[in-house]
Design a protein around this motif. Structure first.
Motif, PDB file in Angstrom:
ATOM      1  N   TYR A   1       0.815  -1.343  -0.054  1.00 15.34           N
ATOM      2  CA  TYR A   1      -0.084   0.178   0.028  1.00 15.34           C
ATOM      3  C   TYR A   1       0.815   1.225  -0.040  1.00 15.34           C
ATOM      4  N   LYS A   2       1.855   1.182   0.717  1.00 20.53           N
ATOM      5  CA  LYS A   2       2.986   2.415   0.658  1.00 20.53           C
ATOM      6  C   LYS A   2       3.538   2.495  -0.668  1.00 20.53           C
ATOM      7  N   ASN A   3       3.294   1.559  -1.540  1.00 13.85           N
ATOM      8  CA  ASN A   3       3.867   1.693  -2.902  1.00 13.85           C
ATOM      9  C   ASN A   3       2.736   1.938  -3.860  1.00 13.85           C
ATOM     10  N   ILE A   4       1.627   2.121  -3.486  1.00 15.68           N
ATOM     11  CA  ILE A   4       0.368   1.998  -4.288  1.00 15.68           C
ATOM     12  C   ILE A   4       0.402   2.633  -5.699  1.00 15.68           C
ATOM     13  N   ASN A   5       1.308   3.624  -5.823  1.00 11.61           N
ATOM     14  CA  ASN A   5       1.365   4.379  -7.115  1.00 11.61           C
ATOM     15  C   ASN A   5       2.427   4.119  -7.810  1.00 11.61           C
ATOM     16  N   ASP A   6       3.377   3.175  -7.432  1.00 12.68           N
ATOM     17  CA  ASP A   6       4.319   2.517  -8.076  1.00 12.68           C
ATOM     18  C   ASP A   6       3.756   1.694  -9.404  1.00 12.68           C
ATOM     19  N   LEU A   7       4.528   1.733 -10.677  1.00 13.15           N
ATOM     20  CA  LEU A   7       3.985   1.063 -11.778  1.00 13.15           C
ATOM     21  C   LEU A   7       3.419  -0.467 -11.350  1.00 13.15           C
ATOM     22  N   ASN A   8       4.354  -1.109 -10.844  1.00  7.57           N
ATOM     23  CA  ASN A   8       4.199  -2.655 -10.577  1.00  7.57           C
ATOM     24  C   ASN A   8       3.244  -2.847  -9.653  1.00  7.57           C
ATOM     25  N   MET A   9       2.447  -2.097  -9.124  1.00  9.63           N
ATOM     26  CA  MET A   9       1.218  -2.356  -8.347  1.00  9.63           C
ATOM     27  C   MET A   9       0.027  -2.047  -9.299  1.00  9.63           C
ATOM     28  N   ASN A  10       0.264  -1.397 -10.527  1.00 16.75           N
ATOM     29  CA  ASN A  10      -0.811  -1.296 -11.135  1.00 16.75           C
ATOM     30  C   ASN A  10      -0.866  -2.069 -12.513  1.00 16.75           C
ATOM     31  N   ASN A  11       0.093  -2.943 -12.590  1.00 17.62           N
ATOM     32  CA  ASN A  11       0.434  -3.785 -13.988  1.00 17.62           C
ATOM     33  C   ASN A  11       0.224  -5.101 -13.699  1.00 17.62           C
ATOM     34  N   ASN A  12       0.514  -5.783 -14.633  1.00 13.81           N
ATOM     35  CA  ASN A  12       0.452  -7.370 -14.648  1.00 13.81           C
ATOM     36  C   ASN A  12       1.550  -8.102 -13.558  1.00 13.81           C
ATOM     37  N   LYS A  13       2.257  -7.120 -12.749  1.00 14.02           N
ATOM     38  CA  LYS A  13       3.102  -7.744 -11.787  1.00 14.02           C
ATOM     39  C   LYS A  13       2.631  -7.434 -10.306  1.00 14.02           C
ATOM     40  N   ALA A  14       1.410  -6.992 -10.374  1.00 14.31           N
ATOM     41  CA  ALA A  14       0.700  -6.585  -8.969  1.00 14.31           C
ATOM     42  C   ALA A  14       0.402  -7.795  -8.297  1.00 14.31           C
ATOM     43  N   PHE A  15       1.290  -8.669  -7.849  1.00 15.24           N
ATOM     44  CA  PHE A  15       1.017  -9.819  -7.131  1.00 15.24           C
ATOM     45  C   PHE A  15       2.309 -10.168  -6.246  1.00 15.24           C
TER      46      PHE A  15
END
Length: 146
Positions: free
Chosen positions: A33-47
């Motif tokens: 959550y602290k990194n919610i705006n990072d790309l990897n929290m919003n792409n197909n690596k978000a796991f």
């Protein structure tokens, strides 16, 4: 997005509830959550892989998907949780890389206010469990076979 099972009150009362905890997974998701705006929290690596938690004393290790990521959110439109394998999850075809050794199903979650875990759902080939209190109480939301 919250998935809520609904049905007859008699059915709902018969569904078991279990104690448990999200173990170290809770800390991992809170850090996410602290990194919610990072790309990897919003792409197909978000796991997050190899996450452990407990339901009714049984330990599970699985891949956990961020269900509100841009890449995975659409995969859940119209999805109703039911027992399936990791390879049959709505996330599998979209994820950045696969874990061929994954045998304990899959899980997905959403954040609540301030990074709390609003909903965490675990699915395997036999059962579907969900917690809305950060893993303290789990409900068996496995659909009844009709």
């Amino acid at each position: 997005m919250i998935f809520t099972w609904s049905g007859g009150t008699e059915d709902a009362a018969a569904r078991p509830t279990y104690d448990g905890n999200l173990d170290k997974t809770l800390g991992t998701l809170q850090t996410g959550y602290k990194n919610i705006n990072d790309l990897n929290m919003n792409n197909n690596k978000a796991f997050f892989s190899n996450q452990t938690f407990y339901i009714n004393g049984e330990r599970y290790t699985t891949r956990v998907y961020y269900a509100d990521s841009a890449a995975f959110k659409d995969a859940l439109k119209g999805y109703e949780p039911k027992p399936v394998s990791y390879k049959d999850s709505p996330f599998f075809p979209l994820e950045a890389w696969h874990n061929d050794n994954q045998t304990q199903g899959f899980a997905y979650y959403t954040y609540g206010e301030g990074g709390t875990i609003n909903m965490f759902t675990y699915v395997n080939e036999n059962k579907v469990y969900q917690t809305t209190d950060e893993g303290n109480t789990w409900q068996d939301i496995t659909p009844n076979e009709k």
